[in-house]
Design a protein around this motif. Structure first.
Motif, PDB file in Angstrom:
ATOM      1  N   GLU A  93       0.826  -1.196   0.000  1.00  0.00           N
ATOM      2  CA  GLU A  93       0.000   0.000   0.000  1.00  0.00           C
ATOM      3  C   GLU A  93       0.862   1.248   0.000  1.00  0.00           C
ATOM      4  O   GLU A  93       2.035   1.212   0.361  1.00  0.00           O
ATOM      5  N   LEU A  94       0.233   2.379  -0.345  1.00  0.00           N
ATOM      6  CA  LEU A  94       0.906   3.660  -0.295  1.00  0.00           C
ATOM      7  C   LEU A  94       1.431   3.887   1.119  1.00  0.00           C
ATOM      8  O   LEU A  94       0.718   3.686   2.093  1.00  0.00           O
ATOM      9  N   GLY A  95       2.676   4.249   1.230  1.00  0.00           N
ATOM     10  CA  GLY A  95       3.280   4.482   2.530  1.00  0.00           C
ATOM     11  C   GLY A  95       3.888   3.251   3.169  1.00  0.00           C
ATOM     12  O   GLY A  95       4.433   3.337   4.262  1.00  0.00           O
ATOM     13  N   ALA A  96       3.790   2.099   2.505  1.00  0.00           N
ATOM     14  CA  ALA A  96       4.376   0.873   3.063  1.00  0.00           C
ATOM     15  C   ALA A  96       5.891   1.042   3.185  1.00  0.00           C
ATOM     16  O   ALA A  96       6.513   1.798   2.458  1.00  0.00           O
ATOM     17  N   ARG A  97       6.456   0.323   4.118  1.00  0.00           N
ATOM     18  CA  ARG A  97       7.904   0.365   4.293  1.00  0.00           C
ATOM     19  C   ARG A  97       8.441  -1.054   4.282  1.00  0.00           C
ATOM     20  O   ARG A  97       7.694  -2.020   4.408  1.00  0.00           O
ATOM     21  N   HIS A  98       9.737  -1.144   4.112  1.00  0.00           N
ATOM     22  CA  HIS A  98      10.388  -2.444   4.272  1.00  0.00           C
ATOM     23  C   HIS A  98      11.631  -2.273   5.118  1.00  0.00           C
ATOM     24  O   HIS A  98      12.121  -1.180   5.334  1.00  0.00           O
ATOM     25  N   GLY A  99      12.081  -3.413   5.647  1.00  0.00           N
ATOM     26  CA  GLY A  99      13.243  -3.413   6.513  1.00  0.00           C
ATOM     27  C   GLY A  99      14.434  -4.032   5.819  1.00  0.00           C
ATOM     28  O   GLY A  99      14.298  -5.004   5.082  1.00  0.00           O
ATOM     29  N   VAL A 100      15.592  -3.463   6.059  1.00  0.00           N
ATOM     30  CA  VAL A 100      16.848  -3.951   5.494  1.00  0.00           C
ATOM     31  C   VAL A 100      17.728  -4.403   6.648  1.00  0.00           C
ATOM     32  O   VAL A 100      17.887  -3.679   7.634  1.00  0.00           O
ATOM     33  N   ASN A 101      18.295  -5.591   6.533  1.00  0.00           N
ATOM     34  CA  ASN A 101      19.158  -6.133   7.574  1.00  0.00           C
ATOM     35  C   ASN A 101      20.560  -5.536   7.413  1.00  0.00           C
ATOM     36  O   ASN A 101      21.314  -5.917   6.513  1.00  0.00           O
ATOM     37  N   LEU A 102      20.897  -4.617   8.308  1.00  0.00           N
ATOM     38  CA  LEU A 102      22.198  -3.942   8.221  1.00  0.00           C
ATOM     39  C   LEU A 102      23.373  -4.861   8.507  1.00  0.00           C
ATOM     40  O   LEU A 102      24.519  -4.482   8.276  1.00  0.00           O
ATOM     41  N   ASN A 103      23.115  -6.068   8.984  1.00  0.00           N
ATOM     42  CA  ASN A 103      24.214  -7.013   9.194  1.00  0.00           C
ATOM     43  C   ASN A 103      24.837  -7.469   7.880  1.00  0.00           C
ATOM     44  O   ASN A 103      25.887  -8.110   7.885  1.00  0.00           O
ATOM     45  N   ASN A 104      24.219  -7.134   6.763  1.00  0.00           N
ATOM     46  CA  ASN A 104      24.770  -7.448   5.443  1.00  0.00           C
ATOM     47  C   ASN A 104      25.616  -6.307   4.880  1.00  0.00           C
ATOM     48  O   ASN A 104      26.009  -6.345   3.730  1.00  0.00           O
ATOM     49  N   PHE A 105      25.886  -5.306   5.707  1.00  0.00           N
ATOM     50  CA  PHE A 105      26.653  -4.138   5.281  1.00  0.00           C
ATOM     51  C   PHE A 105      27.951  -4.046   6.078  1.00  0.00           C
ATOM     52  O   PHE A 105      28.135  -4.733   7.066  1.00  0.00           O
ATOM     53  N   ASP A 106      28.826  -3.190   5.619  1.00  0.00           N
ATOM     54  CA  ASP A 106      30.112  -2.972   6.289  1.00  0.00           C
ATOM     55  C   ASP A 106      29.889  -2.620   7.761  1.00  0.00           C
ATOM     56  O   ASP A 106      28.997  -1.830   8.081  1.00  0.00           O
ATOM     57  N   PRO A 107      30.687  -3.176   8.663  1.00  0.00           N
ATOM     58  CA  PRO A 107      30.547  -2.849  10.084  1.00  0.00           C
ATOM     59  C   PRO A 107      30.635  -1.354  10.377  1.00  0.00           C
ATOM     60  O   PRO A 107      30.020  -0.864  11.319  1.00  0.00           O
ATOM     61  N   GLY A 108      31.378  -0.605   9.573  1.00  0.00           N
ATOM     62  CA  GLY A 108      31.471   0.843   9.772  1.00  0.00           C
ATOM     63  C   GLY A 108      30.125   1.533   9.634  1.00  0.00           C
ATOM     64  O   GLY A 108      29.844   2.498  10.340  1.00  0.00           O
ATOM     65  N   LEU A 109      29.290   1.045   8.742  1.00  0.00           N
ATOM     66  CA  LEU A 109      27.956   1.614   8.597  1.00  0.00           C
ATOM     67  C   LEU A 109      27.133   1.326   9.844  1.00  0.00           C
ATOM     68  O   LEU A 109      26.498   2.217  10.398  1.00  0.00           O
ATOM     69  N   GLN A 110      27.188   0.094  10.320  1.00  0.00           N
ATOM     70  CA  GLN A 110      26.438  -0.285  11.527  1.00  0.00           C
ATOM     71  C   GLN A 110      26.871   0.556  12.724  1.00  0.00           C
ATOM     72  O   GLN A 110      26.037   0.986  13.517  1.00  0.00           O
ATOM     73  N   GLU A 111      28.161   0.781  12.863  1.00  0.00           N
ATOM     74  CA  GLU A 111      28.691   1.520  14.010  1.00  0.00           C
ATOM     75  C   GLU A 111      28.285   2.989  13.994  1.00  0.00           C
ATOM     76  O   GLU A 111      28.286   3.638  15.033  1.00  0.00           O
ATOM     77  N   SER A 112      27.906   3.499  12.824  1.00  0.00           N
ATOM     78  CA  SER A 112      27.543   4.908  12.726  1.00  0.00           C
ATOM     79  C   SER A 112      26.042   5.147  12.927  1.00  0.00           C
ATOM     80  O   SER A 112      25.596   6.287  12.846  1.00  0.00           O
ATOM     81  N   VAL A 113      25.292   4.102  13.208  1.00  0.00           N
ATOM     82  CA  VAL A 113      23.843   4.204  13.344  1.00  0.00           C
ATOM     83  C   VAL A 113      23.429   3.960  14.800  1.00  0.00           C
ATOM     84  O   VAL A 113      23.927   3.035  15.444  1.00  0.00           O
ATOM     85  N   ARG A 114      22.522   4.776  15.287  1.00  0.00           N
ATOM     86  CA  ARG A 114      21.954   4.572  16.624  1.00  0.00           C
ATOM     87  C   ARG A 114      21.067   3.336  16.602  1.00  0.00           C
ATOM     88  O   ARG A 114      20.239   3.181  15.710  1.00  0.00           O
ATOM     89  N   VAL A 115      21.246   2.437  17.562  1.00  0.00           N
ATOM     90  CA  VAL A 115      20.468   1.201  17.627  1.00  0.00           C
ATOM     91  C   VAL A 115      19.459   1.309  18.758  1.00  0.00           C
ATOM     92  O   VAL A 115      19.820   1.611  19.899  1.00  0.00           O
ATOM     93  N   ARG A 116      18.200   1.045  18.421  1.00  0.00           N
ATOM     94  CA  ARG A 116      17.134   0.990  19.426  1.00  0.00           C
ATOM     95  C   ARG A 116      16.775  -0.472  19.654  1.00  0.00           C
ATOM     96  O   ARG A 116      16.789  -1.265  18.722  1.00  0.00           O
ATOM     97  N   HIS A 117      16.456  -0.812  20.883  1.00  0.00           N
ATOM     98  CA  HIS A 117      16.101  -2.185  21.241  1.00  0.00           C
ATOM     99  C   HIS A 117      14.588  -2.276  21.406  1.00  0.00           C
ATOM    100  O   HIS A 117      13.993  -1.505  22.168  1.00  0.00           O
ATOM    101  N   PHE A 118      14.009  -3.231  20.674  1.00  0.00           N
ATOM    102  CA  PHE A 118      12.554  -3.395  20.671  1.00  0.00           C
ATOM    103  C   PHE A 118      12.184  -4.725  21.301  1.00  0.00           C
ATOM    104  O   PHE A 118      12.737  -5.767  20.938  1.00  0.00           O
ATOM    105  N   ASP A 119      11.271  -4.690  22.263  1.00  0.00           N
ATOM    106  CA  ASP A 119      10.809  -5.897  22.946  1.00  0.00           C
ATOM    107  C   ASP A 119       9.630  -6.505  22.182  1.00  0.00           C
ATOM    108  O   ASP A 119       8.480  -6.349  22.566  1.00  0.00           O
TER     109      ASP A 119
END
Length: 129
Positions: A93-119
């Motif tokens: 639908e319009l406005g739908a989103r998808h998720g990308v697994n950042l574990n498939n990217f360079d660790p430097g990219l992961q380290e530059s992103v704020r991580v939130r923990h979801f229960d």
């Protein structure tokens, strides 16, 4: 590449074997680490984008999917090496989103992103420290 851009994280990633390649449209602002029964097994570190804005090469010819729970999204993985690369909505639908697994990217990219923990296992809320 100039000195100014050489320190920017590369916005391209891939599964382990390289059959599925992803290019992000922009630097992720935040990533989500979820502890639901699926995400904790996948070890996903999810960043979200409007559906269709991430360039994905090798999909669907090199991927397979898994649909579970409320059947609103498909977890996509490489059918060669098995890495979970992204998820996409079943209803696009319009406005739908998808998720990308950042574990498939360079660790430097992961380290530059704020991580939130979801229960996702219990309270269905963010449990940031």
């Amino acid at each position: 590449m100039t000195e100014e851009t050489s320190n920017l994280p590369i916005l391209q990633g891939s599964c382990h074997c390289g059959a599925v390649r992803l290019t992000l449209p922009s630097m992720p602002e935040v990533a989500t680490k979820c502890n639901c029964s699926l995400c904790r097994r996948l070890g996903g570190l999810w960043s979200y984008y409007p559906f269709g804005t991430v360039r994905i090469e090798g999909h669907p010819e090199n991927t397979t999917d898994y649909v579970w729970g409320d059947k609103t999204l498909r977890i996509i993985r490489c059918k060669i090496c098995g890495c979970a690369t992204h998820w996409e909505p079943i209803d696009r639908e319009l406005g739908a989103r998808h998720g990308v697994n950042l574990n498939n990217f360079d660790p430097g990219l992961q380290e530059s992103v704020r991580v939130r923990h979801f229960d996702g296992a219990d309270s269905w809320t963010f449990i940031d420290c």
